[in-house]
Design a protein around this motif. Structure first.
Motif, PDB file in Angstrom:
ATOM      1  N   SER A   1      -1.760  12.187  -1.109  1.00 51.93           N
ATOM      2  CA  SER A   1      -1.462  10.701  -1.771  1.00 51.93           C
ATOM      3  C   SER A   1      -0.476   9.953  -1.519  1.00 51.93           C
ATOM      4  CB  SER A   1      -1.878  10.671  -3.442  1.00 51.93           C
ATOM      5  OG  SER A   1      -1.531   9.449  -3.916  1.00 51.93           O
ATOM      6  N   ARG A   2      -0.241   8.829  -0.953  1.00 54.41           N
ATOM      7  CA  ARG A   2       0.937   7.948  -0.883  1.00 54.41           C
ATOM      8  C   ARG A   2       1.768   8.044  -2.147  1.00 54.41           C
ATOM      9  NH1 ARG A   2       4.745   5.323  -1.107  1.00 54.41           N
ATOM     10  NH2 ARG A   2       5.279   3.364   0.195  1.00 54.41           N
ATOM     11  N   ALA A   3       1.334   8.348  -3.276  1.00 53.40           N
ATOM     12  CA  ALA A   3       2.037   8.065  -4.587  1.00 53.40           C
ATOM     13  C   ALA A   3       2.819   9.107  -4.803  1.00 53.40           C
ATOM     14  CB  ALA A   3       0.663   7.887  -5.768  1.00 53.40           C
ATOM     15  N   TRP A   4       2.629  10.349  -3.846  1.00 51.17           N
ATOM     16  CA  TRP A   4       3.654  11.278  -4.089  1.00 51.17           C
ATOM     17  C   TRP A   4       5.025  10.839  -3.628  1.00 51.17           C
ATOM     18  CZ3 TRP A   4       2.904  14.989  -7.282  1.00 51.17           C
ATOM     19  CH2 TRP A   4       1.799  15.808  -7.498  1.00 51.17           C
TER      20      TRP A   4
ATOM     21  N   TYR B   1      -9.282  14.266  -2.932  1.00 52.97           N
ATOM     22  CA  TYR B   1      -9.879  15.184  -3.574  1.00 52.97           C
ATOM     23  C   TYR B   1     -10.557  14.788  -4.997  1.00 52.97           C
ATOM     24  CZ  TYR B   1      -8.098  17.454   0.363  1.00 52.97           C
ATOM     25  OH  TYR B   1      -7.459  17.649   1.576  1.00 52.97           O
TER      26      TYR B   1
ATOM     27  N   THR C   1      -0.720  22.064  -1.547  1.00 51.41           N
ATOM     28  CA  THR C   1      -2.331  21.533  -1.749  1.00 51.41           C
ATOM     29  C   THR C   1      -3.188  21.662  -0.775  1.00 51.41           C
ATOM     30  OG1 THR C   1      -0.829  19.582  -2.815  1.00 51.41           O
ATOM     31  CG2 THR C   1      -3.034  18.918  -2.125  1.00 51.41           C
ATOM     32  N   PHE C   2      -4.556  21.863  -1.511  1.00 45.79           N
ATOM     33  CA  PHE C   2      -5.590  21.847  -0.523  1.00 45.79           C
ATOM     34  C   PHE C   2      -5.966  20.818   0.354  1.00 45.79           C
ATOM     35  CE2 PHE C   2     -10.163  22.224   0.395  1.00 45.79           C
ATOM     36  CZ  PHE C   2     -10.350  23.452   0.803  1.00 45.79           C
ATOM     37  N   THR C   3      -5.990  21.105   1.747  1.00 45.67           N
ATOM     38  CA  THR C   3      -6.254  19.762   2.610  1.00 45.67           C
ATOM     39  C   THR C   3      -7.306  20.002   3.541  1.00 45.67           C
ATOM     40  OG1 THR C   3      -4.713  20.918   4.272  1.00 45.67           O
ATOM     41  CG2 THR C   3      -3.535  19.371   2.631  1.00 45.67           C
ATOM     42  N   LYS C   4      -8.118  20.814   3.272  1.00 44.49           N
ATOM     43  CA  LYS C   4      -9.243  21.152   4.052  1.00 44.49           C
ATOM     44  C   LYS C   4     -10.192  20.022   3.926  1.00 44.49           C
ATOM     45  CE  LYS C   4      -8.264  25.348   5.551  1.00 44.49           C
ATOM     46  NZ  LYS C   4      -8.437  26.601   4.759  1.00 44.49           N
TER      47      LYS C   4
ATOM     48  N   PRO D   1      -0.934  11.683  -7.693  1.00 44.97           N
ATOM     49  CA  PRO D   1      -0.530  10.470  -8.632  1.00 44.97           C
ATOM     50  C   PRO D   1      -1.521   9.545  -7.806  1.00 44.97           C
ATOM     51  CG  PRO D   1       1.516  11.288  -7.538  1.00 44.97           C
ATOM     52  CD  PRO D   1       0.372  12.349  -7.194  1.00 44.97           C
TER      53      PRO D   1
ATOM     54  N   ARG E   1      -1.236   5.302  -6.678  1.00 42.91           N
ATOM     55  CA  ARG E   1      -0.316   3.957  -6.569  1.00 42.91           C
ATOM     56  C   ARG E   1      -1.174   2.923  -6.391  1.00 42.91           C
ATOM     57  NH1 ARG E   1       5.056   3.714  -4.681  1.00 42.91           N
ATOM     58  NH2 ARG E   1       5.500   2.163  -3.298  1.00 42.91           N
TER      59      ARG E   1
ATOM     60  N   GLY F   1      -1.923  13.082   4.666  1.00 42.87           N
ATOM     61  CA  GLY F   1      -3.223  13.516   4.122  1.00 42.87           C
ATOM     62  C   GLY F   1      -3.142  13.580   2.754  1.00 42.87           C
TER      63      GLY F   1
ATOM     64  N   ASP G   1       8.974   6.336  -3.977  1.00 40.87           N
ATOM     65  CA  ASP G   1       9.538   4.943  -3.955  1.00 40.87           C
ATOM     66  C   ASP G   1       8.938   3.929  -5.107  1.00 40.87           C
ATOM     67  OD1 ASP G   1       7.261   5.122  -2.441  1.00 40.87           O
ATOM     68  OD2 ASP G   1       7.603   3.171  -1.343  1.00 40.87           O
ATOM     69  N   GLU G   2       9.591   3.308  -5.689  1.00 41.26           N
ATOM     70  CA  GLU G   2       9.149   2.625  -6.947  1.00 41.26           C
ATOM     71  C   GLU G   2       9.937   1.114  -6.861  1.00 41.26           C
ATOM     72  OE1 GLU G   2       7.229   3.661  -9.594  1.00 41.26           O
ATOM     73  OE2 GLU G   2       6.998   5.255  -8.390  1.00 41.26           O
TER      74      GLU G   2
ATOM     75  N   LEU H   1     -12.932  18.443   2.458  1.00 43.33           N
ATOM     76  CA  LEU H   1     -13.618  18.874   1.256  1.00 43.33           C
ATOM     77  C   LEU H   1     -14.911  18.056   0.970  1.00 43.33           C
ATOM     78  CD1 LEU H   1     -11.174  19.929  -1.792  1.00 43.33           C
ATOM     79  CD2 LEU H   1     -13.370  21.131  -1.019  1.00 43.33           C
TER      80      LEU H   1
ATOM     81  N   ARG I   1       3.897  19.978  -8.486  1.00 42.56           N
ATOM     82  CA  ARG I   1       4.271  19.877  -9.612  1.00 42.56           C
ATOM     83  C   ARG I   1       3.334  20.658 -10.654  1.00 42.56           C
ATOM     84  NH1 ARG I   1       6.371  14.027 -11.166  1.00 42.56           N
ATOM     85  NH2 ARG I   1       6.038  14.695 -13.151  1.00 42.56           N
TER      86      ARG I   1
ATOM     87  N   SER J   1      -4.078   7.551  -2.984  1.00 47.40           N
ATOM     88  CA  SER J   1      -4.933   8.322  -4.099  1.00 47.40           C
ATOM     89  C   SER J   1      -5.086   9.452  -3.149  1.00 47.40           C
ATOM     90  CB  SER J   1      -6.133   7.751  -4.184  1.00 47.40           C
ATOM     91  OG  SER J   1      -6.923   7.562  -2.906  1.00 47.40           O
TER      92      SER J   1
END
Lengths: 552, 552
Positions: free
Chosen positions: A143-146, B182, A2-5, B117, B119, A141, A149-150, A7, A240, B179
């Protein structure tokens, strides 16, 4: 990947541009729709299978285990299902293998009458540490949503609950966050509806193959299988999506294992159909809600160049000339960017390219100077493209390539080769790296004997910038093989990928540094993908070069 | 109301019993099925309406506000929907009224392309403090899962997300937990599909009614409306079930407002059909997944006795003799328990009853001695049952009641009345309480003039045990009215229920102590129900006794 520079600059600039500029499409009207249709026709049917946990496990802190945690079998699943779950909050179920799909479980009243809702937290992990390490406060760096945990509220029993998101895991931890003191209940029937589009069974390896090579091959096959969904995904847990760099390596492994070339064809067409208005390729593609590129993302030069090699490899594997010819204009177009930042000596000006917002990837390593590696990728891609053109009778359309190859090869030898050291150097710092040597050797800039010398010199150079992860290790192994250093190639496979296997990998990891288990390009190791496409390539090496790998 | 006493002893004992004991059913074979069918036939159609937020609000700490927080309008909803949500995490939307139903919202990409994704945490609150106070670490005695905070992962945009559980709230706080740097996005179209079975429009109050009484009536009507679903629920946020004590008061309020007697009928039949095998009533009923009682819960004596009054009131309101006659065996059966713990003086032995696992409720107040109050409930219920029997021509079936009433009235006067103090006393501690006076006055143990004197003496007694919440306040107000102390009754309504209105109540609360905003029978005030059936009864008083309440 995933691009992390940082941006922010791009986003501000690019957000100001309309999504579709008025510039004319590089490809003929209607062409993209036709390509999309072909991509759609080649969508594989997902194979669904029902998987159940094999054992509850106890997560034990262990300094010797990968990332400090190991999972030990602890009782049996039937007991977990029968006993009061109140006494078992924190139970971890082990499905025994890496799986991707949709998770369901059942909650039933055990005694008395439910008088209040229940609240659970489910944490899904590809590896033991992922269900042991707290996710919050989150420092990553991306998204926490990756993180998988649900939290689930169950209002009414009995209940069968399916987590809506697709998950990718081996272990699931179930914690009780809320219940009533006035009734008890069980959790049972944990089930995964697993999905993959890998339907073929790869041939077994020769019986003479060592256990470790057999294991490495098996882990690689699982990695590839898990990433084979309706495209070649980069990682089924995180990202994904379809990336050119990943699919290039996946297709190589697929050619020597599952041989599901329709999936490669679909990816080739998706990337073509969703390329930039100017005809250059986007580095990655999302399938949902409808196929689309990561528009306005920076142009990833090395990935665009590898598309051509992917197409050429596809033709070689399938002899599907119709597809190769249909997509040839895309490959041809990628060649138009070769000269954009070329100096008078035929050397790529990487700094200028980066200043003008191009993304040069090559490897996850912030310290890497990418100039020489890109010089290699460019020459490599031009040569492969020219070969493709010959097979399609389109040489005249890329008539500029032979001279460019000559010029850039000379540029590499004159400006990027340090005779004194006997290695390629990169950038103003004259950096020596595995990336530079590997790519310029793959580009055929030097003959085999010279390449051997360069690689041996490299290995002896303790300060050379080493690969940051499996993606670049792949090209290093290929450079070793191309140079005839097959024993060294085997050693990298057995030490590096074998190292992951020995640390308990069920699938190969996105990043791996034998000296730093917690390495992460995203500042938090649980957000790493632990089943990652670009790491599956031992499958390709072991099966393409049996004489190197498949003997005791 | 939720049972909160230490139940472990019961649960162990009762879990050991089979769910259906072999004891013969008290009611004839097939009877329960017939009653269930009638309950089913009377299931009301839920009326759905689409509700939208009226304003974003800022939650401000304010020592003068109820529980320390007030909600102040802060911008407009359209702006919230249009702007980047990343800049707005923590936004609270105010729907402007208490609502119950299913919440939906939409997430759309604002700029760039979604590459990860999202959250979110959504917290739904009936009152401002509920979306301001942290829920964890959770200290409450009831399930943490009642608290209405839900975590949502959004994999793919655009997305329209419906929270699966039914919610009950005015305010929703939306927090961003994850989130990508990007891309950006908006949250919009927050919508509640609100449900209630209240379809009729109650008559307006007389124009001469004061503003405060109008407001109290309106808040009471909203409370009742929100609790009217497919049964008379006790609280739409928490418990969400049918309790005899609640439905008794709801039915009284309903008779003078919505007049939806079919719902009362359904509740009467559900309670009858799902009573214990021995014919005594369970205190409460759940509707899902199929109607069932809180089996093995302790027998709640005062609630069982009030069922008979509910049935008698229903007959009075509807003249539906068929239903009253059909359910008469249930009412008759409840009378068989009167003598179980009666001593030779005709006085109820509360200690013995509790020791034998009966639950005596009367009020949320641990300090309350319940003997005298129960003596009152028993006599009250017997008199009403006898009246019902007369109307149905069934007097002979409860021929024991006149003598029992006489005996217990004498017992109350001889043993529970302290002539010196001029008040009723309860238990070995000779406790003086509002509960004892109210219930023995409602039972008609003393004449009106004496009752007045008792109540005035009570009011002057600073150490008398006061009501713990609206449920007992209701019976106190009724006792004041029955005693002719109508000004005092009006004062309780305007001070106590008016106090909630002045503190910003949109609906009346399950518990309320003017001197302690954070009172909770469950150790954590956000778990209290802030829209609670048993608190809606000003509707009944204001509309039944217009001469007391509806004049300036």
């Amino acid at each position: 990947m995933t691009f992390t520079k940082p941006l922010s600059k791009f986003i501000v600039i690019m957000a100001a541009l309309p999504l579709f500029m008025n510039a004319q499409d590089h490809y003929p009207a209607g062409q993209r729709e036709k390509w999309l249709d072909i991509a759609k026709e080649n969508t594989p049917k997902l194979i669904e299978s029902i998987k159940r946990p094999v054992s509850p496990v106890k997560l034990a802190a262990d300094a010797k285990a990968f990332q400090g945690y190991k999972a030990e079998p602890n009782g049996n699943v039937a007991d977990v299902y029968q006993k009061s779950f109140k006494q078992q909050s924190g139970t971890v179920l082990d499905f025994g293998e890496h799986l991707t799909g949709y998770f369901t479980f059942t909650v039933k009243t055990l005694n008395s009458v439910q008088d209040a809702p229940l609240r659970f937290k489910l944490t899904f992990g590809e590896i033991p540490s992922e269900v042991a390490v707290p996710f919050d406060p989150y420092t990553g760096g991306l998204s926490r949503a990756w993180l998988q945990d649900e939290t689930v509220t169950v209002i009414e029993l009995p209940a069968t609950i399916t987590i809506p998101r697709r998950l990718s895991f081996r272990y699931v931890k179930i914690e009780l966050l809320g219940s009533s003191p006035y009734f008890d209940f069980t959790i049972s029937d944990a089930v995964l509806k697993a999905t993959t589009s890998a339907k073929n069974t790869p041939a077994p390896l020769a019986t003479a193959t060592t256990d470790l090579i057999n294991k490495i091959d098996a882990v690689g096959l699982t990695t590839l299988k898990e990433c084979m969904q309706t495209v070649f995904e980069d990682g089924p847990k995180r990202d994904r999506r379809l990336w050119i760099g990943d699919v290039y390596l996946q297709a190589q492994a697929n050619t020597y294992s599952f041989k599901q070339h329709d999936l490669t064809k679909r990816c080739l067409y998706l990337l073509a159909a969703l390329s930039q208005e100017d005809g250059y390729l986007y580095s990655n593609i999302f399938e949902a809600p409808q196929p689309h590129a990561q528009e306005r993302s920076p142009f990833l030069f090395d990935y665009a160049l590898l598309y051509n090699v992917l197409l050429k490899d596809y033709l070689a594997a399938t002899n599907d000339k119709q597809t190769a010819a249909d997509l040839w204009p895309v490959a041809k177009r990628q060649m138009d960017n070769i000269t954009t930042y070329l100096d008078a000596n035929g050397v790529f000006d990487a700094d200028k390219a980066v200043k003008n917002s191009w993304w040069l990837f090559v490897d996850w390593n912030d310290k890497l100077d990418r100039q020489a590696a890109l010089q290699g990728v460019m020459i490599f891609s031009m040569k492969q493209t020219l070969e493709l053109a010959k097979q399609l009778g389109k040489e005249k359309e890329v008539a500029q390539l032979p001279a460019l190859i000559t010029k850039m090869t000379a540029g590499a030898l004159n400006k990027l080769y340090d005779k004194k050291q006997g290695v390629f150097i990169s950038g103003t710092s004259k950096q020596v790296s595995y990336a530079s040597q590997s790519w310029l050797i793959l580009a055929g800039v030097v003959k085999q004997k010279e390449a051997q010398k360069i690689l041996k010199t490299l290995q002896a150079n303790a300060t050379a910038v080493r690969p940051g992860g499996p993606y670049l290790y792949h090209y290093y192994v290929q450079a070793l093989i191309n140079s005839g250093l097959t024993a060294d190639a085997k050693k990298v496979i057995t030490d590096y990928w074998g190292g992951m296997v020995n640390k308990g990998a069920d699938t190969f990891w996105e990043v791996y540094d034998p000296t730093n288990d917690e390495l992460s390009p995203y500042n938090f190791f649980p957000i790493n993908s632990y089943c990652h496409a670009w790491s599956c390539t031992p499958v390709y090496f072991i099966r393409k070069y049996p004489e190197i790998f498949q003997t005791k």
